[in-house]
Design a protein around this motif. Structure first.
Motif, PDB file in Angstrom:
ATOM      1  N   LEU A 208      85.214 184.859  74.149  1.00 34.97           N
ATOM      2  CA  LEU A 208      83.945 185.354  74.666  1.00 34.97           C
ATOM      3  C   LEU A 208      84.032 185.364  76.188  1.00 34.97           C
ATOM      4  N   ALA A 209      83.771 186.502  76.797  1.00 34.91           N
ATOM      5  CA  ALA A 209      83.908 186.636  78.254  1.00 34.91           C
ATOM      6  C   ALA A 209      82.621 187.198  78.848  1.00 34.91           C
ATOM      7  N   ARG A 210      82.349 186.761  80.088  1.00 33.19           N
ATOM      8  CA  ARG A 210      81.132 187.215  80.769  1.00 33.19           C
ATOM      9  C   ARG A 210      81.383 187.331  82.266  1.00 33.19           C
TER      10      ARG A 210
ATOM     11  N   PHE B 177      87.334 194.364  69.284  1.00 37.25           N
ATOM     12  CA  PHE B 177      86.778 194.211  70.629  1.00 37.25           C
ATOM     13  C   PHE B 177      85.403 194.845  70.645  1.00 37.25           C
ATOM     14  N   ARG B 178      84.435 194.152  71.317  1.00 38.71           N
ATOM     15  CA  ARG B 178      83.073 194.677  71.362  1.00 38.71           C
ATOM     16  C   ARG B 178      82.379 194.259  72.653  1.00 38.71           C
ATOM     17  N   ASN B 179      81.782 195.234  73.340  1.00 43.19           N
ATOM     18  CA  ASN B 179      80.929 194.933  74.480  1.00 43.19           C
ATOM     19  C   ASN B 179      79.552 194.549  73.961  1.00 43.19           C
ATOM     20  N   LEU B 180      79.147 193.308  74.190  1.00 38.38           N
ATOM     21  CA  LEU B 180      77.836 192.844  73.738  1.00 38.38           C
ATOM     22  C   LEU B 180      76.740 193.305  74.693  1.00 38.38           C
ATOM     23  N   THR B 181      77.019 193.199  75.981  1.00 35.21           N
ATOM     24  CA  THR B 181      76.110 193.673  77.031  1.00 35.21           C
ATOM     25  C   THR B 181      76.987 194.300  78.116  1.00 35.21           C
ATOM     26  N   PRO B 182      76.409 194.941  79.121  1.00 31.15           N
ATOM     27  CA  PRO B 182      77.238 195.481  80.205  1.00 31.15           C
ATOM     28  C   PRO B 182      78.066 194.430  80.926  1.00 31.15           C
ATOM     29  N   ARG B 183      77.709 193.153  80.787  1.00 29.64           N
ATOM     30  CA  ARG B 183      78.426 192.091  81.500  1.00 29.64           C
ATOM     31  C   ARG B 183      79.134 191.119  80.567  1.00 29.64           C
ATOM     32  N   CYS B 184      79.112 191.372  79.281  1.00 26.90           N
ATOM     33  CA  CYS B 184      79.669 190.393  78.334  1.00 26.90           C
ATOM     34  C   CYS B 184      80.388 191.113  77.196  1.00 26.90           C
TER      35      CYS B 184
END
Length: 559
Positions: free
Chosen positions: A258-260, A228-235
């Motif tokens: 992939l979630a946003r 699991f990895r947070n790519l950005t604060p919203r994704c």
């Protein structure tokens, strides 16, 4: 530190309420409230020996509250810990130059250490028990084939499948957790089981990784990796790779999600699954305080479908929810509708009716009890029979309301009364002490109240005619309950200044001259007052701020 603050105060004493100031009160507000109460309770103002003794006790209590709240360091400790924090050993070695913010940081560090110790003792068990019931004989019987069989005149209801799963977590460190899970399943006489061990590590504030090992009697060993990895604060992205070993060879699998955040309440998901039953899925989920909406589309082998669902959340104490969904694909079409409701502090009961082609009609009953889930899918018929749909819909409603009225409601009422009784017993001495303090305070207020009333009458100002605090019963359905209120006319009049009365947003039980007449129960303050010769009335919740006089409180003379 507590010893230096004067006489012992009750454990639950609210200093802000005692001084009738906001939690954000400035030094000037604290000083003004302190001076006013000092003038009221100063021992030198009372010649009667008994009143003088009572005044000394209340004066010391007010002085103690002011000492704590006027010092930034002790105030920060009190705000975080309460009175217990002031009695903790070790605070005397804290540097006096530390700011409240630094004290809070120190407290949060200690909290994290305690949380880590608690984590090591916690297993967080979760479980599911599912019992499948075949009740098709109720609506779709093969009578012609069993006319001569003894007992064939009665419908046969059978348990045709069961599934039990359980998992526990064992925190190893603040970042590492071991998860052990297992399951057993059986259907129509055939069954099997599996056991899995997962090791999860939080690698950074943005992500974690998990290794999984599993084995079962129906399938061979399983090795998996999940990231699991947070790519950005919203994704964020989640990837799950697995290798399943069996007699047919190695079957690899890969799932990526992939979630946003599309907005404050909406999430969008893209999922790709490769291996067994490969598919691509996209969905949008909107979750608000009053509703939950989902729309999804999947293209895959062997199933492709489109699904839309909606759930409405009622804002009641039972957390009632009603839901409906439509799912259509290569397998057919399914319509589901149902509801769920909280039946106790830790239990939620739900029922869903499923009507599909060619699936038939089913009733699904689910009970969530803390972290355990009990699921009972009841298959009623393979055909679309109106009678099955009717009984699947009406039957659970009738049974629920009958059980709620005859069993659940009386049980919860008895449990609540038992808890209240236990709370009353444990706080009886404190309540008695607060009552004596309140009665003493009222006696000390008499002379001040007389002067305040004379001044207010001279200017046609604010006169408290009557005031009551406690539990009021206005609902006819609760008319058998006992009203528990105390007269607080004198204490409220004593708080009037310049024809105004201002109470802060805190429990009124801590005000001078007040005490809690019904521990653990909802309380209100009812005030009948006169302003400019006109009667006014207001009812205020216990922790609600109150400012009087107000035009909206005026009693219509024509009414």
């Amino acid at each position: 530190m507590a010893a230096a603050l004067g006489e012992e105060a009750p454990e639950n004493e609210d200093y802000y309420s005692l001084l009738n100031v906001r939690r954000e009160a400035s030094q000037e507000e604290l000083k003004a409230a302190y001076r006013r109460l000092c003038m009221l309770y100063h021992p030198d103002k009372h010649r009667d020996p008994e009143l003088k003794t009572q005044a000394e006790q209340l004066f010391n209590l007010v002085h103690q509250a002011y000492e704590v709240l006027s010092d930034p360091q002790t105030r920060a400790i009190y705000d975080i810990y309460g009175r217990r924090g002031l009695e903790m050993e070790g605070w005397e070695v804290v540097e006096r130059r530390r700011t409240p913010a630094e004290i809070r940081e120190e407290f949060e560090r200690l909290q994290r250490e305690r949380e880590e110790r608690r984590l090591q003792q916690r297993t967080n068990p979760k479980g599911t028990i599912s019992v499948g019931i075949d009740a098709t004989d109720l609506f779709d019987r093969y009578d012609e084939e069993y006319e001569d069989v003894p007992g064939s005149s009665f419908p046969q209801i059978e348990i045709n499948k069961m599934h039990i799963s359980q998992s526990i977590e064992a925190p190893l460190t603040a970042t590492d957790t071991a998860i052990l899970s297992g399951s057993l399943s059986t259907q129509n006489g055939n069954g099997g089981g599996s056991i899995n061990l997962a090791l999860r590590r939080v690698t950074s504030p943005k992500g974690w990784g998990e290794l999984e090992f599993g084995a079962g009697d129906l399938q061979g060993p399983l090795f998996g990796l999940k990231i699991f990895r947070n790519l950005t604060p919203r994704c964020f992205i989640t990837t799950n790779c697995a290798l399943q070993f069996s007699s047919r060879g190695i079957r690899p699998g890969l799932t990526t999600v992939l979630a946003r955040n599309l907005d404050k309440n909406t999430m969008g998901y893209l999922q790709w699954r490769w291996g067994i039953q490969s598919a691509m899925n996209t969905s949008i989920v909107r979750d608000t305080k009053t509703s939950h909406f989902t729309v999804a589309l999947q293209l895959g082998i062997p199933h492709s479908f489109m699904m839309i669902s909606y759930q409405h959340k009622f804002q009641d104490e039972d957390q009632t929810r009603v839901k409906g969904s439509l799912k259509a694909g290569f397998f057919g079409t399914i319509v589901e509708y149902g509801a769920e409701r909280k039946i106790s502090r830790h239990s939620i009961l739900g029922a869903t009716v499923s009507v599909g082609v060619p699936q038939g009609v089913s009733l699904k009953i689910k009970l969530n009890r803390a972290s355990q889930t009990y699921f009972f899918p009841v298959h009623l018929t393979d055909q679309l029979l109106p009678s099955a749909v009717f009984y699947a819909t009406v039957g659970p409603l009738v049974i629920y309301f009958a059980m709620h009225r005859l069993i659940i409601k009386p049980y919860l009422r008895a449990q609540k009364e038992k808890e209240l009784e236990k709370q009353r017993e444990s706080t009886a001495s404190d309540v008695q002490q607060k009552k004596q303090e309140a009665e003493a305070a009222v006696r000390l207020m008499q002379e001040s109240v007389r002067r305040i009333i004379e001044a207010e009458e001279a200017r046609m100002g604010l006169i408290i005619v009557n005031a009551w605090y406690g539990k009021f019963v206005n609902d006819n359905s609760r008319k058998n309950e006992k009203v528990k209120v105390i007269d607080v006319t004198v204490p409220l009049q004593c708080l009037v200044k310049d024809s105004k009365l201002i109470l802060t947003e805190a429990s009124k039980a801590g005000l001078p001259g007040f005490y809690d007449p019904c521990v653990g129960e909802e309380k209100s303050l009812k005030v009948l007052y006169q302003f400019r010769g006109v009667l006014h009335q207001v009812m205020s919740a216990d922790s609600e701020a109150l400012r009087i006089p107000k035009q909206s409180h005026r009693i219509d003379a024509d009414g």
